[in-house]
Each structure stands twice: as structure tokens, then as C-alpha cells.
Enzyme design. Structure first.
Site, short mmCIF file in Angstrom:
data_model
loop_
_atom_site.label_atom_id
_atom_site.label_comp_id
_atom_site.label_asym_id
_atom_site.label_seq_id
_atom_site.Cartn_x
_atom_site.Cartn_y
_atom_site.Cartn_z
N ASP A 204 54.34 36.78 22.90
CA ASP A 204 55.73 36.36 22.73
C ASP A 204 56.22 36.86 21.39
O ASP A 204 55.52 37.62 20.71
CB ASP A 204 55.86 34.83 22.85
CG ASP A 204 57.16 34.41 23.53
OD1 ASP A 204 58.24 34.71 22.96
OD2 ASP A 204 57.11 33.81 24.61
N HIS A 278 61.19 38.76 24.65
CA HIS A 278 60.12 38.00 23.99
C HIS A 278 59.05 38.94 23.42
O HIS A 278 57.86 38.63 23.49
CB HIS A 278 59.50 37.00 24.96
CG HIS A 278 60.38 35.83 25.28
ND1 HIS A 278 60.50 34.74 24.45
CD2 HIS A 278 61.20 35.59 26.33
CE1 HIS A 278 61.36 33.87 24.98
NE2 HIS A 278 61.80 34.37 26.12
N GLU A 345 64.73 35.58 29.83
CA GLU A 345 65.53 35.53 28.60
C GLU A 345 65.56 36.87 27.87
O GLU A 345 65.42 36.94 26.64
CB GLU A 345 64.99 34.42 27.68
CG GLU A 345 65.08 33.05 28.30
CD GLU A 345 64.48 31.93 27.45
OE1 GLU A 345 64.95 30.79 27.55
OE2 GLU A 345 63.53 32.21 26.67
#
Length: 629
Positions: A204, A278, A345
Site C-alpha cells: 500500500d 495505493h 480508490e
């Protein structure tokens, strides 16, 4: 002490099984198994395990011998003896032509003179062992008591199969790194409640945790950041003078060891490499696969989204060359048939300005950056498919078109799962409202800081299969623990248990058998085991629930509730500490004039059960004015 021995006591405080089903009104208080078996019936008599007992197996079956040794290791620390293993015994583990039990089901028959555990496959024997261990009733406090303790199980017949094939827990090791030993402990704990998938979130913005020998900077740079404390997204950005000492990673040898450990517990590890978003940790190591060229730093928990690039460049061929190296290593290390590629995202603002991404869109006839993300995901999915694996992604991979054969993990509610299923894709359900274990589980004033609420009952009431969806496409579900506010393993346990007990039951047991009161009774039996084994579980179910609102005259009113039955609530407005002699809550409260503080305590009988909740009247007014979710 070996990890496996840390949990030897965990299962040795269970209760015995009586005959009536929980739907008939919890006369069956003696069963403490979680998840609840399909069917169970008490029989006359008691079976005793002593130092003279023995385990009977097919001794030519090496896997069965390993299961017998596992059982012995679980009981030996607590009982003080280890049972001999041979071709016959008073405790029998055996496979047979029980195809109706499937890969994971089992049949347990406890008679006065013998305990017989049957299954079609070894995994079924392992699951049956977990139920046997939860049925053992003794409570060990000292070696002296051990020597005089008789271990007994009431005679019982159990037939048990899981409802769903995918029963998982996810652990995020990027925001905070957890050691190899801690990961093993997590796997051991989940296996004891019949979970069979460990979803390992390895990369991440805050850290890259997987060694890739051909790309050494992923860990030499991407695994380390400056140490910070404080609320996530409110932290001071990394400074040039900071020591980059916080983090860690798993070597290839670590991975192989953990994978083998999980396999011995019939847990499949599904690794996640979160792309294309990410990816700030990866970009810090290899800025050439970004759109802007950097420089980048591993994020420390400060805000950055939309301001600093954290998505891999979709127009750069070098990006896909590096990902091929990464997934070649992932494929080599993880025998799982699945690889999770994230896909969530992904901020596309930098793609929109990137010449390479624009060129890619023009060449591939892509209308927008949503289709560019779909191109990225499909290309990576094809890369992984050629390596013999199947791709899983968060529900954002639906945007712009879904890759063939991709499995969708639906987290933003169930909408993505429904859409994927209608397209004929397999789905894993993990909606935030029922499955996100990083949420509050009690009053925010006494819980670690986070941003939403998920109480134990919210986990337990979840129904996995939405209406109008082909149930055969729902593989199962899982609980997810994101670790922004989870800096060490003790806090992992606090956030996971007991909510993972509820999720375990929703994934294993028939929804028709659910009974909240009976479940709470069984959870309380697990609490006793957790206490002895040192598990840092949450007792938030005993805390008062405070629900302020404004009436029609805009006056503050306060309702008090409890999550479980059998508790009395005592409160004060005069700044004193409430106890059983204080005001007893019976109905909606009106705040006395000039009162500045409400204090509430929950009691079970004469003993305080939950934490004292202190909250100012001003804070209650603020809560009352917040929009209802």
C-alpha cells in the site's frame, strides 16, 4: 514457547452439548461451539479422556498422522499428557465415503467408550477437531490441578458442513508491519474458528512488505518510513532529517514458512498486491513507473490524496514489465489459485495530464480514464492468468468493464457484488456495514479512533446472499482489518475478537439457525478461553450505548441501550461515579439544568460489566445534531 502452544488452553474451557436446538429458546445452553454446527443431539452418557486414552488412525496416512499430532499438541500443555497414536484407539479419526460432507464437513459421534470423528477429506477432520477442542470442559489453573483433572465430553452426535466455501479474514500489514510470529498467531486463531482463507494485504502507500529479489528497492526503500504516532491523516509529513526506521518486510523464506504453517491448518493465503492505486511505497522505490517522475516518500499517515501521485503510470511499458516480475515472484511463493490485485480508490487525476497515459488511451481507443483503469486491470489479469492464477479485485474493477473470469470482492455495500453476479462473475461479499473490523465496536469516547460503527450484532445479522442474485455465484465473505489505527498485534486482537466470531458463524452456519441471545452465551464461553490464553479481545458488548436526540422543542433527550440482555444501566448527572446505588435507567432521560456531564455504567448483578462512559453534555448535543446514517 511454540506459537501452537500459546493456544493450547484456548479450547479447553468449552462446555458440553445438550439436546434441544437453539431455535426452541436456548434451553441448550451447554453447547459453546462457534461457529454453530448444522445439527447436534445430546446422547446419554459421558466420554472421558485420560492418560490411558489413545488416538486411532490409519497410520499409513501421513496427513492423518499430522492431524493426530496437532490434536495432541493442542491438549498436552493443558492436560499434562500426550495420547499414543496407533491403528486403533478410544479416539478415532477416519476418512470414509462421506461425499455428502464435502471437502470440509465432518461427523462427530461421542459415545461413552469412544469418540469417532469421520470425514470425507482431511480438512473435515481438522474442522471436527476444532469442535472437539471446544467441547472439552476443564479449566486449568495450575499443574497441581492438572494431575487431578478428568477431561470429559457429554455424548453427542454432530453433523456439520459449511454454508460457504470462502470464509476469510484480511490483515493489512502495510500500514503497520506485523512479524512472522504474529502472522502465524493470526492464522492459528482464525483456523480455530473454521476460517479457511487468509487475505494478506501486503502492499500500500505506507509500505511494501514482500521481498522481490529482482526488484530489491521495493523493500530496501519501500518497506521503511519515519516513525509517527497520532491520528491517521493528521500526522506530520516525513521530513528530510527523519530516520527511516519504521517498517519491515517478509523475505522469501519467511513467506514459504508462513505458507506451510497455514497449509497445516488448511488455510489458503491469498496475497494482495494493491495496484494501480495505493502504490506510493512502490513509487518511492521506482519513481520511473509514475506519471510525474517523483520524488516520492513512503507515506507516514499524513494526507496526500489527489495532491501527491500514488497510482502507477498506465501508459508506461516499464510499469507492466515490473509488475510481471512482481507477479512471477508472487506466483512462485504462494500456491493459492488466487491473486488479489486491489484496484480500489485509484485516483486518475495524474493520468489525465500524463502524455504517456494519453497516448495509451489514443492507441487503445479508450474514451476516458475509467476505461484506462479497465485496460490496466484486464492486462494485469491476463498476465496473471497466463501464470495459472485467477484475479480478485475490489469492486472498483467493475468500472470501465470487468476482466474475464475476474472475481469481485464487494466492499462498498453489496451493489458491486450484485452487479458482478448479474454479469456472471463470482463474488466475495465483504461490505463495510457488516465486515470492516477497523470500525468502532463501542462508544467512540472509549474506543480507538476510527470513523464508523460496527458492533458485534451488526456483524452477526449479516445475510450474504442478496435477493435476486444467483446464490451459486456467492463464494462467501470475509472480515477485513485495515490497520491505520492498529499499531501492534495486541490491538489486532482487540479489533478482531469477538467480531470475527460473528462473521465466522455467518459464513459457516445456516442463517435460519441464528439466535442472538444464544450466540452471546457462546461468545461469553469464548471470553473465558481468551482470558486464559492471553488474547486481547474487546468486551465492548457490555458497554452502555448512548443515543442522544433533539425533541420537537429542540431539547436534548438521551436514550440508553445495551447490546446484550441482562444488564442494568446506572447513571449520574452530578459528576459522581455511578454504581448500583445510583439512578437506574428506565426511560428516556431529560438533562437537568446546568448539568455538564453524563456518566453511565452497565452492571450484571452487583458487578460492573462494561466500561464507564463519561461524556459531556456539549458533546451529547453535538452528537444529537449529527446527520443520522
Amino acid at each position: 514457547m511454540k506459537v501452537i502452544n500459546l493456544f493450547a488452553l484456548l479450547f479447553l474451557l468449552g462446555c458440553v452439548v445438550s439436546c434441544s436446538q437453539p431455535e426452541s429458546g436456548i434451553t441448550n445452553e451447554s453447547i459453546a461451539i462457534i461457529p454453530l454446527p448444522d445439527s447436534y443431539e445430546l446422547k446419554p452418557g459421558t466420554f472421558y479422556i485420560t492418560g490411558q486414552s489413545s488416538i486411532g488412525i490409519d497410520t499409513s496416512d501421513a496427513e492423518m498422522a499430522a492431524l493426530a499430532n496437532y490434536f495432541n499438541e493442542k491438549i498436552s500443555d493443558a492436560t499434562g499428557f500426550s495420547l499414543p497414536v496407533g491403528n486403533s484407539g478410544t479416539i478415532v479419526f477416519q476418512l470414509g465415503d462421506y461425499k455428502e460432507l464435502g471437502e470440509e464437513g465432518y461427523r462427530l459421534s461421542v459415545l461413552a467408550d469412544k469418540l469417532v470423528l469421520n470425514a470425507y477429506k482431511h480438512h473435515g477432520i481438522f474442522n471436527g477437531i476444532q469442535s472437539v477442542l471446544q467441547l472439552l470442559p476443564a479449566e486449568i489453573k495450575s499443574k497441581e490441578i492438572q494431575a487431578h483433572t478428568t477431561w470429559s465430553i457429554n455424548c453427542v452426535e454432530i453433523t456439520d458442513t459449511p454454508q460457504f466455501a470462502w470464509r476469510g479474514l484480511m490483515l493489512d500489514v502495510s500500514r503497520h508491519f506485523f512479524t512472522k510470529q504474529e502472522v502465524k498467531r493470526f492464522i492459528d486463531q482464525m483456523a480455530e474458528y473454521k476460517y479457511n482463507v487468509f487475505h494478506w494485504h501486503l502492499t500500500d502507500d505506507q509500505g511494501w512488505r514482500l521481498e522481490v529479489k529482482s526488484l530489491p528497492r521495493l523493500t530496501s526503500v519501500g518497506a521503511w518510513r519515519a516513525a509517527r504516532v497520532g491520528n491517521w491523516w493528521e500526522r506530520e509529513p516525513q521530513l528530510p532529517t527523519d530516520s527511516l526506521s519504521y517498517g519491515g518486510y517478509y523475505t522469501a523464506e519467511d513467506i514459504r514458512e508462513i505458507v506451510e504453517y497455514a497449509q497445516q491448518r488448511y488455510v489458503t493465503i491469498v496475497p494482495e498486491i494493491d495496484i494501480p492505486g495505493h502504490s506510493m511505497a512502490a513509487l518511492s522505490a521506482y519513481p520511473e513507473i509514475s506519471c510525474t517522475g517523483g520524488p516520492f516518500q513512503v507515506n507516514v499517515g499524513n494526507t496526500f490524496y489527489t495532491k501527491t501521485e500514488n497510482s502507477l503510470c498506465a501508459g508506461n511499458e516499464r510499469t507492466f514489465e515490473m509488475l510481471d516480475s512482481v507477479f512471477t515472484e508472487v506466483t512462485r511463493l504462494f500456491p493459492s489459485p488466487y491473486i488479489h490485485i486491489g484496484g480500489d480508490e485509484c485516483y486518475k487525476g495524474f493520468w489525465e495530464k500524463c502524455p504517456k497515459c494519453k497516448m495509451r488511451m489514443q492507441k487503445e481507443h479508450l474514451k476516458n480514464t475509467e476505461e484506462l483503469q479497465s485496460y490496466f486491470v484486464k492486462r494485469v489479469a491476463d498476465m496473471i492468468r497466463k501464470k495459472g492464477k485467477q484475479v480478485i479485485g475490489w469492486d472498483e474493477i467493475l468500472e470501465g468493464g470487468l476482466a474475464p473470469e475476474a472475481i469481485v470482492m464487494s466492499w462498498r455495500g453489496v451493489k458491486g457484488g450484485i452487479e458482478a453476479a448479474k454479469q456472471g462473475h463470482s463474488v466475495i461479499m465483504t461490505p463495510t456495514d457488516h465486515c470492516y473490523l477497523d470500525f468502532y465496536q463501542g462508544d467512540p469516547i472509549v474506543e480507538p479512533n476510527t470513523y464508523s460503527m460496527l458492533r458485534l450484532q451488526g456483524c452477526y445479522k449479516y445475510q450474504l446472499v442478496p435477493d435476486s442474485v444467483d446464490a451459486s455465484l456467492i463464494m462467501g465473505g470475509q472480515g477485513n482489518l485495515w490497520t491505520e489505527s492498529v499499531p501492534h498485534y495486541r490491538q489486532v486482537e482487540y479489533m478482531v475478537w469477538p467480531r470475527a466470531l460473528a462473521i465466522s458463524e455467518t459464513l459457516w452456519s445456516d442463517a435460519q439457525s441464528r439466535n442472538w441471545k444464544f450466540f452471546v452465551h457462546r461468545v461469553e464461553q469464548q471470553f473465558r478461553r481468551f482470558d486464559l490464553s492471553g488474547v486481547n479481545y474487546a468486551r465492548s458488548i457490555y458497554d452502555p450505548i448512548i443515543l442522544p436526540h433533539l425533541d420537537k422543542e429542540n431539547r436534548l433527550k438521551i436514550e440508553l441501550q445495551t447490546e446484550v440482555e441482562g444488564l442494568n444501566l446506572f447513571y449520574t448527572f452530578d459528576n459522581t461515579i455511578p454504581d448500583v446505588y445510583s439512578n437506574t435507567y428506565t426511560d428516556t432521560l431529560t438533562v437537568p439544568k446546568n448539568a455538564s456531564m453524563l456518566r453511565v455504567a452497565a452492571y450484571k448483578g452487583q458487578k460492573q460489566a462494561g466500561r464507564l462512559i463519561d461524556i459531556t453534555i456539549e458533546d451529547l448535543k453535538k452528537r444529537a445534531m449529527e446527520p443520522k446514517k
